[in-house]
Design a protein around this motif. Structure first.
Motif, short mmCIF file in Angstrom:
data_model
loop_
_atom_site.label_atom_id
_atom_site.label_comp_id
_atom_site.label_asym_id
_atom_site.label_seq_id
_atom_site.Cartn_x
_atom_site.Cartn_y
_atom_site.Cartn_z
N ARG A 24 12.70 1.49 3.57
CA ARG A 24 13.60 1.22 4.71
C ARG A 24 12.83 1.19 6.02
NH1 ARG A 24 18.21 5.46 4.36
NH2 ARG A 24 18.72 4.53 6.37
N LEU A 25 11.85 2.09 6.16
CA LEU A 25 11.03 2.10 7.37
C LEU A 25 10.23 0.81 7.47
CD1 LEU A 25 10.08 3.70 9.85
CD2 LEU A 25 8.29 4.69 8.40
N ALA A 26 9.62 0.39 6.37
CA ALA A 26 8.84 -0.85 6.37
C ALA A 26 9.73 -2.04 6.74
CB ALA A 26 8.19 -1.07 5.00
N LEU A 27 10.94 -2.08 6.20
CA LEU A 27 11.86 -3.17 6.51
C LEU A 27 12.23 -3.16 8.00
CD1 LEU A 27 13.60 -5.54 5.59
CD2 LEU A 27 15.41 -3.86 5.03
N GLN A 28 12.45 -1.99 8.55
CA GLN A 28 12.79 -1.88 9.97
C GLN A 28 11.66 -2.42 10.85
OE1 GLN A 28 13.25 1.72 13.01
NE2 GLN A 28 14.53 1.94 11.21
N VAL A 29 10.44 -2.04 10.53
CA VAL A 29 9.29 -2.52 11.30
C VAL A 29 9.20 -4.05 11.16
CG1 VAL A 29 6.77 -2.48 11.51
CG2 VAL A 29 8.03 -0.34 11.16
N HIS A 30 9.33 -4.55 9.95
CA HIS A 30 9.28 -6.00 9.71
C HIS A 30 10.36 -6.72 10.51
CE1 HIS A 30 9.09 -9.87 7.75
NE2 HIS A 30 10.36 -9.74 7.41
N GLN A 31 11.57 -6.22 10.45
CA GLN A 31 12.69 -6.88 11.13
C GLN A 31 12.58 -6.83 12.65
OE1 GLN A 31 16.07 -4.99 9.20
NE2 GLN A 31 16.23 -6.66 7.72
N SER A 32 11.75 -5.91 13.16
CA SER A 32 11.56 -5.83 14.62
C SER A 32 10.75 -7.03 15.13
CB SER A 32 10.83 -4.54 15.00
OG SER A 32 9.43 -4.65 14.74
N GLY A 33 10.01 -7.67 14.22
CA GLY A 33 9.20 -8.82 14.61
C GLY A 33 7.84 -8.45 15.18
N MET A 53 2.98 1.45 3.22
CA MET A 53 3.16 0.44 4.25
C MET A 53 1.93 -0.46 4.37
SD MET A 53 5.57 2.34 7.03
CE MET A 53 5.76 0.88 8.02
N SER A 54 0.75 0.11 4.18
CA SER A 54 -0.47 -0.68 4.21
C SER A 54 -0.47 -1.71 3.09
CB SER A 54 -1.69 0.23 4.09
OG SER A 54 -2.87 -0.51 3.95
N ARG A 55 0.03 -1.33 1.95
CA ARG A 55 0.13 -2.26 0.82
C ARG A 55 1.16 -3.35 1.08
NH1 ARG A 55 -2.05 0.18 -4.05
NH2 ARG A 55 -2.80 2.27 -3.57
N ALA A 130 5.88 5.05 13.76
CA ALA A 130 6.93 4.91 12.75
C ALA A 130 6.95 6.16 11.88
CB ALA A 130 6.69 3.67 11.89
N VAL A 131 8.15 6.72 11.69
CA VAL A 131 8.31 7.93 10.87
C VAL A 131 9.57 7.81 10.03
CG1 VAL A 131 7.11 9.42 12.53
CG2 VAL A 131 9.60 9.18 12.67
#
Length: 180
Positions: A24-33, A53-55, A130-131
């Motif tokens: 969910r955190l990775a998706l949030q960062v991605h969706q932020s653009g 997240m690195s992967r 990000a946490v």
């Protein structure tokens, strides 16, 4: 045997919960653009978050060891230590960097690490954080987080079982787990 109950003082997290939180955190960062060049995780709590997240983002992972929760079996925050060096898979710490950890508790670690990075790594052009969890009493606000915890519960993470497991106990531990 049932799992302990979550309440205002305690949050019990399973491995499945933990993995979904990272996703969910990775998706949030991605969706932020926002696009970044590297991830820097704070060891030890941020290592699993940073690794996954690195992967997912296919960017180099850096590791910075910090330590403050050493007293009272890791439940009391003491003096803050920041490692002298950062380990990174490719290049140096530069460009746009995403700093990840499992949580922002008091915010003291994040603020000291931010100051350290800004003073020691002039090639960082942008730094965001990000946490998984952001506690309500924190003095620092992460850029990205999954859950805000206004009551500041103690978070019981799934890997904490290993904090009290010692090598001489492994054989019995493994036997117990295989009977599942």
């Amino acid at each position: 045997m049932s799992a302990p109950t979550n309440d205002d003082s305690h949050l019990w997290v399973t491995w499945d919960d933990y993995n979904r939180l990272i996703e969910r955190l990775a998706l949030q960062v991605h969706q932020s653009g926002w696009e970044f060049d590297k991830i820097l995780c704070l060891a030890r709590g941020g290592m699993r978050v940073g690794d996954v997240m690195s992967r997912i983002f296919d960017v180099p992972l850096g590791i910075l060891a910090t330590s403050s929760y050493r007293e009272a079996a890791g439940t009391k925050q003491g003096d803050m230590d920041i490692a002298q060096f950062i380990t990174i898979t490719r290049g140096t710490l530069s460009g746009r960097v995403l700093l990840v950890d499992d949580m922002v508790d008091t915010g003291k670690t994040f603020m000291k690490v931010y100051d350290h990075l800004k003073s020691q790594f002039a090639d960082i052009t942008e730094l965001r954080s990000a946490v998984l969890w952001w506690k309500g009493h924190s003095q620092a606000q992460p850029d990205y987080y999954v859950d805000k915890l206004p009551t500041n519960p103690w978070i019981h993470q799934p890997f904490e079982d290993y904090d009290s497991l010692r090598p001489h106990q492994l054989e019995a531990w493994i036997r117990k787990g295989s009977k599942g």
